[in-house]
Design a protein around this motif. Structure first.
Motif, PDB file in Angstrom:
ATOM      1  N   ASP A 125       6.874   3.717   4.082  1.00 18.85           N
ATOM      2  CA  ASP A 125       5.750   3.527   3.156  1.00 18.85           C
ATOM      3  C   ASP A 125       5.981   4.234   1.833  1.00 18.85           C
ATOM      4  OD1 ASP A 125       3.989   1.963   4.832  1.00 18.85           O
ATOM      5  OD2 ASP A 125       3.868   3.744   6.080  1.00 18.85           O
ATOM      6  N   LEU A 128       7.868   2.038  -0.393  1.00 18.93           N
ATOM      7  CA  LEU A 128       7.017   0.976  -0.965  1.00 18.93           C
ATOM      8  C   LEU A 128       6.133   1.526  -2.081  1.00 18.93           C
ATOM      9  CD1 LEU A 128       5.807  -1.020   2.187  1.00 18.93           C
ATOM     10  CD2 LEU A 128       7.653  -1.594   0.609  1.00 18.93           C
ATOM     11  N   GLN A 129       5.601   2.721  -1.837  1.00 12.24           N
ATOM     12  CA  GLN A 129       4.702   3.311  -2.838  1.00 12.24           C
ATOM     13  C   GLN A 129       5.439   3.632  -4.146  1.00 12.24           C
ATOM     14  OE1 GLN A 129       3.124   6.573  -0.539  1.00 12.24           O
ATOM     15  NE2 GLN A 129       2.035   5.173   0.829  1.00 12.24           N
ATOM     16  N   GLY A 132       7.256  -0.916  -4.727  1.00  6.54           N
ATOM     17  CA  GLY A 132       7.283  -2.208  -4.039  1.00  6.54           C
ATOM     18  C   GLY A 132       6.076  -3.079  -4.313  1.00  6.54           C
ATOM     19  N   PHE A 133       5.836  -3.347  -5.605  1.00  8.64           N
ATOM     20  CA  PHE A 133       4.646  -4.125  -5.989  1.00  8.64           C
ATOM     21  C   PHE A 133       4.839  -4.681  -7.379  1.00  8.64           C
ATOM     22  CE2 PHE A 133       4.063   0.474  -6.458  1.00  8.64           C
ATOM     23  CZ  PHE A 133       4.070   0.577  -7.842  1.00  8.64           C
ATOM     24  N   ILE A 134       3.913  -5.568  -7.753  1.00 12.58           N
ATOM     25  CA  ILE A 134       3.861  -6.040  -9.139  1.00 12.58           C
ATOM     26  C   ILE A 134       2.621  -5.394  -9.746  1.00 12.58           C
ATOM     27  CG2 ILE A 134       3.379  -8.088 -10.565  1.00 12.58           C
ATOM     28  CD1 ILE A 134       5.035  -9.676  -8.430  1.00 12.58           C
ATOM     29  N   SER A 135       2.761  -4.777 -10.898  1.00  2.50           N
ATOM     30  CA  SER A 135       1.616  -4.071 -11.481  1.00  2.50           C
ATOM     31  C   SER A 135       0.667  -5.045 -12.159  1.00  2.50           C
ATOM     32  CB  SER A 135       2.107  -3.036 -12.502  1.00  2.50           C
ATOM     33  OG  SER A 135       2.919  -2.093 -11.862  1.00  2.50           O
ATOM     34  N   VAL A 136      -0.291  -5.525 -11.413  1.00  4.13           N
ATOM     35  CA  VAL A 136      -1.281  -6.423 -12.000  1.00  4.13           C
ATOM     36  C   VAL A 136      -2.670  -6.007 -11.526  1.00  4.13           C
ATOM     37  CG1 VAL A 136      -0.803  -8.143 -10.184  1.00  4.13           C
ATOM     38  CG2 VAL A 136      -2.093  -8.826 -12.212  1.00  4.13           C
ATOM     39  N   ASN A 137      -3.492  -5.554 -12.433  1.00  2.63           N
ATOM     40  CA  ASN A 137      -4.848  -5.167 -12.071  1.00  2.63           C
ATOM     41  C   ASN A 137      -5.659  -6.394 -11.683  1.00  2.63           C
ATOM     42  OD1 ASN A 137      -4.237  -2.556 -12.653  1.00  2.63           O
ATOM     43  ND2 ASN A 137      -5.621  -2.378 -14.409  1.00  2.63           N
ATOM     44  N   THR A 138      -6.629  -6.183 -10.819  1.00  4.01           N
ATOM     45  CA  THR A 138      -7.519  -7.269 -10.442  1.00  4.01           C
ATOM     46  C   THR A 138      -8.224  -7.787 -11.686  1.00  4.01           C
ATOM     47  OG1 THR A 138      -7.885  -6.211  -8.319  1.00  4.01           O
ATOM     48  CG2 THR A 138      -9.454  -7.927  -8.954  1.00  4.01           C
ATOM     49  N   ALA A 161       9.901 -11.730   2.341  1.00  2.00           N
ATOM     50  CA  ALA A 161       8.581 -11.101   2.432  1.00  2.00           C
ATOM     51  C   ALA A 161       8.054 -11.054   3.856  1.00  2.00           C
ATOM     52  CB  ALA A 161       7.588 -11.850   1.543  1.00  2.00           C
ATOM     53  N   HIS A 188      12.148 -10.134  -2.474  1.00  2.00           N
ATOM     54  CA  HIS A 188      10.894 -10.891  -2.510  1.00  2.00           C
ATOM     55  C   HIS A 188      10.334 -10.910  -3.929  1.00  2.00           C
ATOM     56  CE1 HIS A 188       6.291 -10.226  -1.702  1.00  2.00           C
ATOM     57  NE2 HIS A 188       6.474 -11.364  -2.289  1.00  2.00           N
ATOM     58  N   LEU A 189      10.257  -9.752  -4.536  1.00  2.00           N
ATOM     59  CA  LEU A 189       9.612  -9.683  -5.856  1.00  2.00           C
ATOM     60  C   LEU A 189      10.553 -10.106  -6.988  1.00  2.00           C
ATOM     61  CD1 LEU A 189       7.570  -6.397  -5.260  1.00  2.00           C
ATOM     62  CD2 LEU A 189       6.752  -8.755  -5.118  1.00  2.00           C
ATOM     63  N   LEU A 192      10.706 -13.998  -7.693  1.00  2.00           N
ATOM     64  CA  LEU A 192       9.540 -14.701  -8.248  1.00  2.00           C
ATOM     65  C   LEU A 192       9.393 -14.407  -9.738  1.00  2.00           C
ATOM     66  CD1 LEU A 192       7.037 -13.913  -5.364  1.00  2.00           C
ATOM     67  CD2 LEU A 192       8.141 -16.110  -5.832  1.00  2.00           C
ATOM     68  N   GLN A 194       6.800 -13.861 -11.320  1.00  2.00           N
ATOM     69  CA  GLN A 194       5.796 -12.808 -11.533  1.00  2.00           C
ATOM     70  C   GLN A 194       6.412 -11.416 -11.441  1.00  2.00           C
ATOM     71  OE1 GLN A 194       5.399 -15.439  -9.517  1.00  2.00           O
ATOM     72  NE2 GLN A 194       3.607 -16.514 -10.309  1.00  2.00           N
TER      73      GLN A 194
END
Lengths: 256, 635
Positions: A125, A128-129, A132-138, A161, A188-189, A192, A194
């Motif tokens: 984890d 990942l922290q 392991g993400f795309i920085s997109v706010n809601t 993924a 995975h990221l 794409l 994005q």
């Protein structure tokens, strides 16, 4: 579905806590071939509980092979001898009457044993922290169809993924490498559109964290792919290596 | 007590937009002064945690798992609905609203359901931006499939792993905020009590599952996103750790429990195979896009399914419901399977029906079927040892989802101020039956797009204080938790936790399951009370409280189920009508369909806890201004 029963001998790793000594304890059970390995352990635990003994500590949750909570090394294989099968999906019909099953925890320097068959996989984890993400706010997102994604890229992306984060790849690797796990997320990221903006920064941060939390390096034995319950391909490791090289050449963080 | 839904005035389609303007805001600099506790890291909890942290609030997130990525949302297979109308087949917010209201058999709030439909498209946008690899066509655009209760293709999917991919998207967003220090994640902590100070939710008491330590946390508000309670049936499609403890203990602290008897039995699950079975495995509803459901026309036909000729098969859903065929809603499909099996037409006379892909494989080719459903077919073969490409699958309904849950108003706040409830844990959107591919939608709508507004409004209007964890209320809650644990460990009887849980499950499955009668429900209440007595006198839990003790964890959850089960039966007994999943044999049409009694039962049943086995009923009337109440027809 047969209603046969078989007798098996279980050699199960018992260890009270991270700093205690552990060892194998032997049990003999008669079990339905329709039961899963974990259902067999449930039953054994019920018997132990009834005798007032400490049941075998093991983890599982969805029992559909998707949450990644379960993980036992069975006869030397993380998740047992059947390919592309998580422990919870492994049924006793795959074993023979009279067989001995050795059950051990996922062992790795980065996965300290918590008790019996439970290990601490929080190191995964942490990686990942780290990125392991795309920085997109809601609320930021454009219409979902505004950026087409080729079917090919989408297929490769989901194949990476699908990783369930169980840690079998680490447990089977002689170097305790997490490259398949990390490579799957990086791929995975990166595949794409994005994921392009943070593509190089991401791989650098994740690889740095991976090294920091104690995972080893890859020496291309491909045991990880063979044991992966989702069949995540080692191609993802190669892709991560390419991404990492490119990052070192291109990113703003490069140390010359 | 009056259950005020706080639904805003105005036209249905404008309520949410207008209300967003009416609600008060917390200015950006002040957001960091507020802390919120979120229990659960499934779709609802993770999306709420990420979004609230992005806004600047401090989030403390709790899960009993070792990681935030394990929550049972991950096992959702088939898809997520949205009104994009990318297929140009006539979808709209109003159509999804109508399908959902009708699918729920007119037992949900219009305004909530419309808002859900309205937000559905934003969810897809958000997920794609996060990198969720939804299925695409050759032009690179998003693909859709159909789900039960709809005549349009509005379901977005990622193979048979849509829940996993959406959850990993939300977890990614959450992990980013963990890295930024806005979310503090507490793993391996189980919520065991809610702390209420001067009537408002101010904190929680949890058990550290590694050390057994009881810990206290305080915040300006508490959000429960802890999922449903289908594990009350023991055998269900839910994960082994899924439980009702968080919502039940909040209920005992004053939160009203709504419609506990609305429990969904999913039609396409693997049949029961034996005594050791620990759960029922779900086969996604999406399989009903291409699979055809049938039983032999002859009672007790024991021939191999491939030897039964076409004209000797009864495709009973296509026969009874020609308009929707195999894609009728879940409650209808489940009851129809039960009807056939009870009448003796099940596979080998037992409790199973066939789900057959031979025609689809002929029509589309094996490869196309493999691409759509490969992982589900593999899973089926793994578990049963049979190859579904060659032999029809055998399926039978199993407990899956609970529409009932803690009562919330339009703001998703319970009747306890400061206690918000999201996702399956609340009762809000699905009425008496949830349509397929709507759970993911609701969890994410709640977390991404509703709570950020309504929580801000609560902070701005109520200006709640942060309470110290050294108050008598925290002492009392901690002592309550410790006393319960001590009591459980001191019983030292003869029966295991699982054996009692299995018996509870059997009572509920037989008498509070797919078909219910007044007599059966009264018996169930008696039997559950007796079983509860037995539990508290004869359960055996080895080990101590100061260590990992998985038996103790399960015991606490079963203790709560033994109270909740009674309330489910009581609610089912109270509701003298049939609606959606709640089928009372006394109330059915001549064709055996659910017979609603709108004059008397068009209300949400909210139960206030008084004492163990004792509740007071409060009714929230349901008003329908935009749809006409009709008997559901899928014919």
């Amino acid at each position: 579905m047969s209603d046969g029963h078989i007798n098996v001998t279980l050699k199960i790793w018992r260890q009270d806590g991270p700093n205690q000594e552990g060892g194998f304890e032997e049990f003999k059970v008669n079990v339905s071939t329709d039961a899963s390995v974990l259902e067999m352990l449930d039953e054994l635990n019920n018997e132990l509980e009834q005798q007032g003994k400490r049941p075998i500590a093991f983890e599982s949750d969805c029992r559909e092979g998707i949450c990644g909570t379960c993980g036992i090394v069975i006869n030397g294989h993380p998740h047992g001898p059947l390919p592309k099968t998580a422990t919870c999906q492994l049924h006793m019909r795959n074993f023979k009457d009279g067989e001995t099953l050795t059950l051990e925890p996922f062992r790795a320097a980065a996965f300290p044993i918590v008790r019996d068959l439970i290990v601490d996989r929080s190191a995964l984890d942490k990686v990942l922290q780290a990125g392991g993400f795309i920085s997109v706010n809601t609320g930021n997102a454009p219409d979902a169809n505004s950026i087409p994604v080729s079917k090919h890229a989408a297929t490769l992306a989901i194949e990476a993924a699908e990783c369930i984060g169980c840690g079998a790849c680490v447990a089977t690797c002689k170097n305790s490498s997490a490259m398949l796990f990390v490579g799957a997320k990086v791929s995975h990221l990166a595949l794409l559109p994005q994921g392009q903006i943070e593509r190089y920064e991401r791989v650098e941060k994740m690889v740095a964290k991976m090294d920091e939390v104690g995972f080893g390096n890859c020496s291309n034995t491909y045991a990880c792919e063979a044991e992966c319950p989702k069949g995540v391909s080692v191609v993802n490791i190669a892709r991560m290596n390419r991404e990492f090289l490119k990052a070192k050449l291109l990113s703003h963080n490069v140390e010359l | 007590m009056i259950l005020d839904s706080k639904v805003p005035e105005g036209n249905l389609a404008e309520k949410w937009t207008n209300h967003k303007f009416e609600m008060k805001l917390v200015n950006p600099a002040n957001k960091r002064k507020f802390t919120v506790i979120i229990v659960g890291t499934g779709l609802a909890g993770a999306s709420a945690a990420a979004t609230l942290a992005e806004l600047g609030y401090n989030v403390m997130s709790f899960t009993y798992h070792d990681s935030n990525r394990r929550a049972h949302s991950i096992a959702a297979q088939g898809g997520i609905n949205a009104t994009k109308n990318y297929q140009n087949d006539g979808d709209s917010d109003f159509r999804l609203f109508y399908d959902t209201i009708k699918g729920g058999d007119f037992r949900s709030r219009e305004a909530n359901v419309y808002r859900l439909a309205e937000l559905s498209s934003n969810i897809i946008d958000q997920a794609v931006a996060q990198g969720v690899p939804f299925a695409r066509d050759y032009g690179g655009y998003l693909d859709n499939r159909s789900f039960g209760g709809a005549q349009v293709s509005r379901t977005f999917y990622a193979r048979g792993e849509t829940g996993q991919q959406l959850l990993l998207g939300a977890i990614g967003a959450m992990n980013r905020q963990i890295g930024l220090g806005k979310i503090k994640l507490f793993t391996r902590r189980e919520f065991l009590d809610l702390v209420v100070v001067e009537g408002a939710a101010k904190g929680i008491v949890v058990r550290n599952l590694l050390t057994g330590e009881i810990e206290r946390y305080s915040a300006h508000a508490v959000i429960l996103a802890t999922g449903g309670y289908s594990r009350v049936f023991y055998l269900s499609t839910n994960a082994m750790n899924s439980n009702g403890t968080a919502i039940w203990r909040a209920h005992k602290r004053g939160a009203v429990f709504a419609n506990p008897c609305y429990t969904q039995i999913h039609p396409t699950c693997l049949p029961v195979h034996g005594e050791l079975q620990s759960k029922r495995v779900l086969m996604s509803e999406s399989l009903r896009n291409d699979g055809r459901i049938w039983v032999p026309k002859e009672k007790g036909d024991t021939r191999h399914p491939n030897d039964i000729p076409e004209d000797e098969r009864d495709y009973y859903l296509e026969r009874r419901y020609p308009a929707f065929g195999n894609l009728v809603p879940r409650d209808v499909a489940s009851r129809a399977a039960k009807e056939r099996c009870d009448a003796g037409y099940g596979v080998n006379g037992g409790e199973a029906v066939y789900l057959d892909f031979s025609e689809a494989i002929q029509r589309l080719g094996k490869k196309a079927i493999e691409e759509k459903y490969g992982n589900l077919f593999d899973m089926y073969q793994n578990i049963t040892g049979e190859d579904p490409y060659e032999v029809p699958m055998k399926i039978y309904p199993a407990p899956h989802y609970t529409m009932g849950g803690l009562w919330v108003d339009y703001h998703l706040m319970s009747n306890v101020p400061g206690l918000f409830v999201l996702g399956e844990a609340n009762f809000s959107d699905h009425g008496a039956n949830r349509l397929g591919a709507s759970a993911l939608m609701q969890g994410l709508a709640d977390g991404y797009f509703i709570i950020p507004y309504t929580l801000g409004n609560y902070f701005a209007t109520e200006k709640p204080d942060l309470v110290s964890t050294d108050t008598p209320e925290f002492d009392e809650a901690e002592n309550n938790v410790k006393d319960t644990i001590k009591k459980l460990l001191s019983i030292n009887g003869k029966q295991t936790v699982d054996s009692i849980h299995k018996r509870l499950g059997r009572i509920l499955w037989d008498k509070v399951g797919m078909s219910r009668t007044a007599e059966g429900l009264k018996q169930a209440i008696e039997e559950i009370r007796q079983l509860r007595e037995e539990f508290w006198n004869d359960v055996k839990i080895p080990g101590t409280d100061g260590e990992i003790n998985q038996t103790l964890e399960r015991a606490g959850r079963v203790a709560d189920f033994l109270e909740l089960g009674e309330l489910m039966a009581k609610d089912a007994l109270n509701r003298e009508e049939s609606c959606g999943t709640h089928f009372r044999e006394e109330y059915q049409t001549e064709e055996g369909e659910a017979l609603r009694r709108d004059d008397e039962y068009a209300y949400v049943a909210g139960w206030e806890f008084k004492n163990v086995g004792e509740w007071e009923l409060h009714k929230e009337p349901l008003k329908f201004e935009n749809v006409k109440l009709t008997q559901r027809s899928y014919k």
